[in-house]
Design a protein around this motif. Structure first.
Motif, PDB file in Angstrom:
ATOM      1  N   ALA A  40     -70.097   5.392 -71.782  1.00  0.00           N
ATOM      2  CA  ALA A  40     -69.548   7.274 -71.370  1.00  0.00           C
ATOM      3  C   ALA A  40     -69.852   7.327 -69.871  1.00  0.00           C
ATOM      4  CB  ALA A  40     -70.895   8.366 -72.352  1.00  0.00           C
ATOM      5  N   ILE A  41     -70.586   6.462 -69.433  1.00  0.00           N
ATOM      6  CA  ILE A  41     -71.993   6.877 -68.049  1.00  0.00           C
ATOM      7  C   ILE A  41     -70.986   5.688 -66.965  1.00  0.00           C
ATOM      8  CG2 ILE A  41     -74.594   6.572 -68.900  1.00  0.00           C
ATOM      9  CD1 ILE A  41     -74.664   3.792 -67.811  1.00  0.00           C
ATOM     10  N   MET A  42     -69.583   5.387 -67.502  1.00  0.00           N
ATOM     11  CA  MET A  42     -68.952   4.566 -66.173  1.00  0.00           C
ATOM     12  C   MET A  42     -67.931   5.762 -66.207  1.00  0.00           C
ATOM     13  SD  MET A  42     -69.852   1.634 -65.744  1.00  0.00           S
ATOM     14  CE  MET A  42     -69.285   1.585 -64.579  1.00  0.00           C
ATOM     15  N   ASN A  43     -67.227   7.071 -66.356  1.00  0.00           N
ATOM     16  CA  ASN A  43     -66.707   7.763 -65.968  1.00  0.00           C
ATOM     17  C   ASN A  43     -67.494   9.027 -64.662  1.00  0.00           C
ATOM     18  OD1 ASN A  43     -64.814   7.246 -68.174  1.00  0.00           O
ATOM     19  ND2 ASN A  43     -65.964   8.889 -69.283  1.00  0.00           N
ATOM     20  N   ALA A  44     -68.411   8.915 -64.387  1.00  0.00           N
ATOM     21  CA  ALA A  44     -69.148   9.754 -63.723  1.00  0.00           C
ATOM     22  C   ALA A  44     -68.531   8.944 -62.295  1.00  0.00           C
ATOM     23  CB  ALA A  44     -70.048  10.828 -63.878  1.00  0.00           C
ATOM     24  N   PRO A  45     -68.955   7.605 -62.594  1.00  0.00           N
ATOM     25  CA  PRO A  45     -69.429   7.189 -60.827  1.00  0.00           C
ATOM     26  C   PRO A  45     -68.150   6.430 -60.424  1.00  0.00           C
ATOM     27  CG  PRO A  45     -70.587   6.339 -62.420  1.00  0.00           C
ATOM     28  CD  PRO A  45     -69.672   6.705 -63.503  1.00  0.00           C
ATOM     29  N   TYR A  48     -67.054   6.725 -56.938  1.00  0.00           N
ATOM     30  CA  TYR A  48     -68.043   6.160 -55.873  1.00  0.00           C
ATOM     31  C   TYR A  48     -68.031   4.654 -55.939  1.00  0.00           C
ATOM     32  CZ  TYR A  48     -69.283  11.247 -56.214  1.00  0.00           C
ATOM     33  OH  TYR A  48     -69.444  12.598 -56.529  1.00  0.00           O
ATOM     34  N   ILE A  49     -68.193   3.982 -57.287  1.00  0.00           N
ATOM     35  CA  ILE A  49     -68.139   2.641 -56.901  1.00  0.00           C
ATOM     36  C   ILE A  49     -67.208   1.755 -56.417  1.00  0.00           C
ATOM     37  CG2 ILE A  49     -67.935   0.302 -58.566  1.00  0.00           C
ATOM     38  CD1 ILE A  49     -69.941   2.413 -60.890  1.00  0.00           C
ATOM     39  N   GLN A  50     -65.707   2.733 -56.773  1.00  0.00           N
ATOM     40  CA  GLN A  50     -64.809   1.880 -55.991  1.00  0.00           C
ATOM     41  C   GLN A  50     -64.398   2.559 -54.585  1.00  0.00           C
ATOM     42  OE1 GLN A  50     -61.143   5.045 -57.701  1.00  0.00           O
ATOM     43  NE2 GLN A  50     -61.049   3.016 -59.822  1.00  0.00           N
ATOM     44  N   GLU A 192     -72.977  10.645 -55.749  1.00  0.00           N
ATOM     45  CA  GLU A 192     -72.964  10.031 -54.791  1.00  0.00           C
ATOM     46  C   GLU A 192     -73.421   8.979 -54.620  1.00  0.00           C
ATOM     47  OE1 GLU A 192     -72.060   7.191 -51.414  1.00  0.00           O
ATOM     48  OE2 GLU A 192     -73.343   9.095 -51.649  1.00  0.00           O
ATOM     49  N   SER A 193     -74.880   9.905 -54.210  1.00  0.00           N
ATOM     50  CA  SER A 193     -76.294   8.962 -53.489  1.00  0.00           C
ATOM     51  C   SER A 193     -77.134   8.312 -54.767  1.00  0.00           C
ATOM     52  CB  SER A 193     -76.855  10.709 -53.444  1.00  0.00           C
ATOM     53  OG  SER A 193     -77.364  11.453 -54.544  1.00  0.00           O
ATOM     54  N   CYS A 194     -76.934   8.698 -55.617  1.00  0.00           N
ATOM     55  CA  CYS A 194     -76.990   7.959 -57.090  1.00  0.00           C
ATOM     56  C   CYS A 194     -76.931   7.511 -58.105  1.00  0.00           C
ATOM     57  CB  CYS A 194     -78.250   8.786 -57.665  1.00  0.00           C
ATOM     58  SG  CYS A 194     -78.028  10.873 -58.079  1.00  0.00           S
ATOM     59  N   TRP A 195     -75.691   7.139 -58.272  1.00  0.00           N
ATOM     60  CA  TRP A 195     -75.317   6.441 -58.874  1.00  0.00           C
ATOM     61  C   TRP A 195     -75.218   4.661 -59.751  1.00  0.00           C
ATOM     62  CZ3 TRP A 195     -73.246   0.923 -57.740  1.00  0.00           C
ATOM     63  CH2 TRP A 195     -72.835   0.715 -57.022  1.00  0.00           C
TER      64      TRP A 195
END
Length: 509
Positions: A40-45, A48-50, A192-195
């Motif tokens: 689940a946690i990979m959807n939000a960032p 930003y990771i890209q 964005e600041s804490c992924w």
């Protein structure tokens, strides 16, 4: 019995259930919860990771990546979790045999902590490769947990609670999905600041497990059958059951110990050549594959598009998405309450039949969503009901089957095969799903409907009910399909009865 005695028995039983519940929580919070949470946690960032990947290439080699190149690297970051899970599933069998069930779960946290450290420092090190390695390591952790934890639960639970206890693995998986969705909100760790903190946050449940699980005993069956330590087995049973160690439970365990006294742990490839467990093996292969090929995880990926078409603003979709995880969590809890009343077959058949129906309705809704204005809302309903149907049976019951239909010697190998198929199919489906969508369009869920229907037919025709049955009873039903008759020799039975008599006398049963 006096009123004082009745109160003592009631408080003792309450304490036993409490001990069992705490053991389940301790094992699962650092176990199968990690699978759902890290999905689940990979959807939000994502965005930003890209951006981080693109910036890394610019700083290192002064290269501006194309969109398809960024997507390719992102796909690798996401899919390597499945490859790690496959590796973990293959490691789970040997580890559980050599170290035991409980110690394997504790050692499994080494992968978790290394993963968290890499994720936490990846941004500072300006290395997207560290994220890839981190996802692979946490995948190994999830792969080991998904195999060893249901084994530990199935071997530690009393027979009348075996299904409910084993099913709690699925409950914690669904809870992990909800927890990951909540923690991934922009207001918490999804900004964005804490992924990097979000990707490393799975260390917290692991630390909780390391602090609590050592207080609980090893699997009683493992101690008696694999280690031959009768005293440790009794202590473990008394810890989990209190003073009421049932004679029937001991008799079954000692008979299984006598049967497997001269046998070693079965290797995975040996199961494929053993005709006496042919249909048990076919069953777990079909059920483990169907759990992923039914498309439940794909519908999570498709949910954003569905909600967008229904007119929900992009900034609000993250909150609506939490409802999808909540649906599966709620359904798993209901399944946990019903499994010992309704049985395994009924929940599995019902779940897959309902998923077939909702997949077809979903196809109709997608076909007419540009013509009928309310069709997008029907699509939303289909997303929720499909996930609910999955949680009501397939999500949880599938994980309990290897523990119930294989003996102690074959169980680790059976879980290795089941886990490997589950992770391999997850990887394949995650890779080809975008091509299925582009190729079939609104008919993309028709293959999933076919898988669900065929699985329901297989269960109805070949899977015997396992509720409240001992392993010999379940094996005898499978033997009708295996076309063989297995009998224990008289000396083994006599030895088991003698051992039982000794144990009974020593524990004043």
């Amino acid at each position: 019995m006096t009123s004082c005695g009745l109160e003592s028995v009631k408080s003792e039983k309450k304490g036993n259930i409490c001990t069992l519940g705490l053991m389940i929580t301790s094992a699962a919070i650092g176990g199968t919860l990690q699978y759902g949470y890290n999905l689940a946690i990979m959807n939000a960032p994502t965005v930003y990771i890209q951006q981080f990947v693109n910036q890394t290439f610019q700083k290192r080699w002064d290269i501006q990546l194309q969109v398809y190149q960024i997507t390719l690297i992102w796909t690798l970051i996401v899919s390597v979790f499945s490859l790690g899970g496959l590796t973990g599933a293959l490691l789970a069998g040997p580890m559980s045999i050599h170290f035991g069930r409980k110690k394997t779960m504790l050692l499994n946290n080494v992968f978790l902590m290394c993963s968290a450290l890499l994720a936490l420092t990846s941004r500072e090190a300006e290395s997207f490769e560290m994220i890839i390695i981190s996802r692979f390591l946490v995948g190994i952790n999830a792969g080991v947990s998904m195999n060893v934890q249901p084994m530990y639960f199935g071997e530690s639970a009393p027979k009348h609670l075996r299904g409910a206890v084993s099913l709690s693995s699925a409950v914690f998986t669904a809870f992990g999905v909800v927890l990951g969705q909540v923690v991934g909100l922009k207001e918490i760790l999804g900004g964005e600041s804490c992924w990097q903190y979000l990707l490393a946050s799975h260390a917290v449940p692991g630390i909780i497990q390391l602090l609590t699980l050592p207080w609980f005993p090893e699997s009683p069956r493992y101690l008696l059958i694999d280690r031959g330590d009768k005293d440790a087995c009794l202590k473990a049973l008394q810890h989990l059951r209190g003073c009421e160690v049932q004679r029937e439970e001991l008799e079954e365990m000692l008979a299984e110990q006598a049967e497997s006294k001269c046998s070693r742990a079965v290797l995975p490839w040996e199961l494929f050549t053993d005709r006496t467990v042919r249909w048990q093996l076919i069953t777990i292969c079909v059920m483990s594959s169907a759990m992923q090929l039914c498309g439940n995880d794909s519908i999570y990926f498709y949910a954003f598009y569905i909600f967008q078409k229904a007119g929900i603003a992009d900034e609000h979709i993250q909150y609506v998405t939490i409802v999808t995880g909540t649906c599966e969590f709620t359904a798993c809890i209901l399944c946990n309450l019903l499994i010992e009343k309704q049985g395994r077959r009924q929940l599995l058949i019902g779940g897959y039949v309902l998923m077939t129906c909702w997949a077809l309705v979903f196809t109709v809704a997608l076909s007419f969503q540009h013509i009928v204005h309310w069709m997008p809302f029907l699509s939303m309903v289909c997303v929720f009901t499909y996930i609910l149907s999955f949680g009501m049976g397939p999500a949880g019951v599938t994980l309990t089957l290897p523990a119930e239909i294989f003996n102690q010697a074959a169980r680790p190998a059976a879980y290795m095969i089941a886990g490997a198929l589950m992770w391999l199919n997850l990887f394949i489906l995650g890779t080809i799903f975008p091509f299925i969508v582009s190729g079939l369009g609104q008919f993309c869920f028709v293959p999933f409907a076919a898988v669900c229907l065929l699985t329901a037919l297989f269960i109805g025709l070949f899977l015997p009910e396992t509720k409240g049955k001992s392993l010999p009873m379940i094996t005898s039903e499978f033997n009708r399909l295996n076309s063989c008759k297995l009998e224990m020799t008289r000396p083994k039975y006599k030895k088991a009865q003698y051992q039982l008599g000794e144990v009974c006398r020593s524990t004043a049963l």
